[in-house]
Design a protein around this motif. Structure first.
Motif, PDB file in Angstrom:
ATOM      1  N   VAL A  88       0.834  -1.208   0.000  1.00 46.30           N
ATOM      2  CA  VAL A  88       0.000   0.000   0.000  1.00 46.30           C
ATOM      3  C   VAL A  88       0.868   1.256   0.000  1.00 46.30           C
ATOM      4  O   VAL A  88       0.609   2.201  -0.747  1.00 46.30           O
ATOM      5  N   ALA A  89       1.911   1.268   0.819  1.00 44.69           N
ATOM      6  CA  ALA A  89       2.818   2.425   0.846  1.00 44.69           C
ATOM      7  C   ALA A  89       3.477   2.618  -0.513  1.00 44.69           C
ATOM      8  O   ALA A  89       3.663   3.753  -0.973  1.00 44.69           O
ATOM      9  N   GLY A  90       3.821   1.522  -1.173  1.00 46.34           N
ATOM     10  CA  GLY A  90       4.418   1.612  -2.502  1.00 46.34           C
ATOM     11  C   GLY A  90       3.451   2.175  -3.526  1.00 46.34           C
ATOM     12  O   GLY A  90       3.840   2.982  -4.381  1.00 46.34           O
ATOM     13  N   SER A 100       8.805   4.756 -10.130  1.00 52.34           N
ATOM     14  CA  SER A 100       9.700   3.624  -9.874  1.00 52.34           C
ATOM     15  C   SER A 100       9.454   2.970  -8.522  1.00 52.34           C
ATOM     16  O   SER A 100       9.828   1.807  -8.308  1.00 52.34           O
ATOM     17  N   ILE A 101       8.799   3.671  -7.607  1.00 53.99           N
ATOM     18  CA  ILE A 101       8.483   3.098  -6.289  1.00 53.99           C
ATOM     19  C   ILE A 101       7.612   1.854  -6.444  1.00 53.99           C
ATOM     20  O   ILE A 101       7.725   0.905  -5.666  1.00 53.99           O
ATOM     21  N   LEU A 102       6.777   1.841  -7.472  1.00 58.95           N
ATOM     22  CA  LEU A 102       5.931   0.675  -7.724  1.00 58.95           C
ATOM     23  C   LEU A 102       6.782  -0.585  -7.872  1.00 58.95           C
ATOM     24  O   LEU A 102       6.454  -1.639  -7.320  1.00 58.95           O
ATOM     25  N   PHE A 103       7.892  -0.462  -8.580  1.00 62.18           N
ATOM     26  CA  PHE A 103       8.741  -1.622  -8.854  1.00 62.18           C
ATOM     27  C   PHE A 103       9.712  -1.920  -7.713  1.00 62.18           C
ATOM     28  O   PHE A 103      10.115  -3.055  -7.518  1.00 62.18           O
ATOM     29  N   ILE A 104      10.064  -0.896  -6.946  1.00 59.50           N
ATOM     30  CA  ILE A 104      11.003  -1.067  -5.841  1.00 59.50           C
ATOM     31  C   ILE A 104      10.307  -1.636  -4.605  1.00 59.50           C
ATOM     32  O   ILE A 104      10.880  -2.470  -3.898  1.00 59.50           O
TER      33      ILE A 104
END
Length: 119
Positions: A88-90, A100-104
């Motif tokens: 959820v945070a991502g 890029s946070i989605l993938f990290i």
């Protein structure tokens, strides 16, 4: 499959340990470079990033309690809770900060959850 889920969960935890360090201890140096901030921007954002790092530390703590708790059911609940929070945070970070946070963050957490479900 359970071992693979544990390994991916460990990877999620390690990613977040690194994020905690970037947002707190290393924010003025490496963190500033990773986030692409000028020295002036970093000084303004330092308190908020440190607070954010603290929250990421709680995500790591939930995952670690999941591994270390003597009761398997309680440990699984902590792990699932921690992974859901990371996902959820991502998603929120992807929508508000950087794609890029989605993938990290999100993809590894969702992968770990899926592997746990299949185990």
């Amino acid at each position: 499959m359970h071992l693979v889920a544990q390994i991916v969960t460990a990877l999620v935890a390690l990613i977040h340990v690194y994020i905690v360090l970037l947002e707190t201890v290393l924010f003025g140096t490496r963190g500033r470079r990773v986030f692409g901030l000028s020295k002036e921007q970093a000084e303004v954002l330092r308190p908020a990033m440190s607070n954010q790092g603290c929250y990421n530390g709680f995500l790591v703590a939930a995952l670690c309690v999941g591994w270390l708790h003597p009761d398997a059911g309680t440990g699984a609940a902590f792990t699932i809770f921690g992974l859901c929070c990371v996902a959820v945070a991502g998603i929120w970070g992807t929508l508000t900060v950087k794609r890029s946070i989605l993938f990290i963050q999100t993809v590894p957490a969702v992968l770990a959850l899926a592997l746990r479900a299949l185990a």
